[in-house]
Design a protein around this motif. Structure first.
Motif, mmCIF file in Angstrom:
data_model
loop_
_atom_site.group_PDB
_atom_site.id
_atom_site.type_symbol
_atom_site.label_atom_id
_atom_site.label_comp_id
_atom_site.label_asym_id
_atom_site.label_seq_id
_atom_site.Cartn_x
_atom_site.Cartn_y
_atom_site.Cartn_z
ATOM 1 N N THR A 131 36.750 83.064 22.984
ATOM 2 C CA THR A 131 35.896 81.935 22.630
ATOM 3 C C THR A 131 34.446 82.372 22.758
ATOM 4 O O THR A 131 34.048 82.894 23.806
ATOM 5 C CB THR A 131 36.146 80.733 23.553
ATOM 6 O OG1 THR A 131 37.513 80.333 23.467
ATOM 7 C CG2 THR A 131 35.259 79.554 23.172
ATOM 8 N N ALA B 186 38.901 79.154 31.292
ATOM 9 C CA ALA B 186 38.731 80.594 31.061
ATOM 10 C C ALA B 186 39.359 81.428 32.171
ATOM 11 O O ALA B 186 39.313 81.080 33.346
ATOM 12 C CB ALA B 186 37.251 80.928 30.944
ATOM 13 N N SER C 149 35.965 74.967 27.632
ATOM 14 C CA SER C 149 36.391 76.363 27.445
ATOM 15 C C SER C 149 36.219 77.166 28.729
ATOM 16 O O SER C 149 37.090 77.956 29.104
ATOM 17 C CB SER C 149 35.585 77.023 26.322
ATOM 18 O OG SER C 149 35.841 76.402 25.080
ATOM 19 N N VAL D 79 36.001 83.967 27.604
ATOM 20 C CA VAL D 79 34.821 83.322 27.029
ATOM 21 C C VAL D 79 33.669 84.313 27.068
ATOM 22 O O VAL D 79 33.408 84.931 28.109
ATOM 23 C CB VAL D 79 34.444 82.038 27.796
ATOM 24 C CG1 VAL D 79 33.158 81.433 27.224
ATOM 25 C CG2 VAL D 79 35.566 81.019 27.720
#
Length: 309
Positions: free
Chosen positions: A54, A79, A75, A33
């Motif tokens: 992401t 991660a 997310s 991320v």
């Protein structure tokens, strides 16, 4: 005996499930991320199929201010790594988002957290105490370093070392991706420098103090900002003084990011005979700028056209 056989079967099934899960995770790649699209560009290029990226700040959002959404927390909870620009760019939202996600390994100070500014020669670092009288000044210096291709190379080097540390099995692929990215940037940078070379020393005005790394790299000069202080709206008297300064300095271009209001720079451009440009600082903010190189191609092309008038 039956109980023993049952345990063996159960163990075999558990091992099979674990192996299948591990293979699935390997196939899905490392979940990384990142806060901004410029970092995402580096991670995708360096990591290739080995990473899944992401991005939180996208679609032309101002990276200083991001509205937190539940999808961001999901997310972050899943991660494997987190990378931010640093230099306090995301200070208003990233720390609280990380705390809410509750994923210890991606918290600052832990192994799978990275501030991408490592190794960057930081510009405009304030001297002395920073307080609210200075507007939204960044106490750690100007965080918009990725507008310099040299700094993007450094970021790629930092990201590559980070990915190799948390995923040593992918070291060869990361080294290969880094090398390809470095050479692609280097070739593009030579093209950009050649295009802007005839306009070395040209003065421009920017809305926010965003473009200093860009102008330093390409030999241009920022001679004023529409904001008298970061995040502070200009007064009429300030704009009158800026207008006079622009005319005496032969300023031809005003540059602003897509999220800033257009009425003030448009009016100032009309009064001074300048060209007002809305230029992205993150890939994907304008159609056709999905990668960092495409974004910089766009920015250089727009500037050359405006400066040549």
């Amino acid at each position: 005996m039956r109980k023993y056989l049952f345990c063996l079967v159960l163990l075999a099934l558990s091992l099979a499930c674990w192996t299948e899960l591990a293979q699935a995770n390997e196939k899905d790649g490392l979940n990384v991320v990142v806060t901004t699209q410029d970092i995402a560009d580096v991670v995708r290029y360096v990591g290739g199929s080995r990473v899944k990226v992401t991005t939180i700040c996208r679609n032309g959002q101002d990276p200083h201010f991001v509205e937190v959404k539940p999808s961001y927390l999901r997310s972050l909870q899943q991660a494997d790594a987190f990378i931010e620009t640093g230099l306090s760019l995301e200070i208003g939202w990233a720390p609280s988002l990380l705390r809410s996600a509750g994923n210890p390994k991606i918290m600052p100070g832990h192994s799978n957290f990275l501030e991408a500014s490592a190794g960057i020669k930081v510009l405009e670092k304030p001297q002395g105490k920073v307080d609210r009288t200075q507007g939204d000044a960044h106490p750690d210096g100007n965080p918009h370093y990725s507008l310099s291709p040299t700094n993007m190379k450094q970021m790629a080097r930092t990201v590559t070392a980070f990915l190799k540390r948390i995923d040593p099995n992918g070291a060869a692929q990361y080294d290969k991706g880094y090398s390809a990215y470095w050479y692609a940037l280097d070739a593009a940078d030579k093209r950009w420098k050649e295009a802007l070379k005839p306009y070395a020393g040209a003065n421009i005005v920017t809305y926010h103090s965003t473009w200093v790394y860009f102008t330093n790299h390409f030999g241009l000069k920022v001679c004023g900002h529409i904001e008298p202080k970061p995040g502070v709206s200009p007064s009429s008297s300030y704009l009158n003084n800026l207008e006079a300064s622009m005319k005496s300095s032969n300023v031809k271009v005003i540059v602003a990011e897509p999220w800033y209001p257009r009425n003030i720079p448009q009016s100032l451009a009309k009064r001074t005979g300048c060209t007002y440009l809305t230029l992205p600082i993150q890939p994907g903010s304008v159609p056709g700028t999905g990668t960092y190189i495409e974004m910089m191609d766009y920015n250089v092309r727009q500037l050359v056209q405006a400066l040549s008038k």
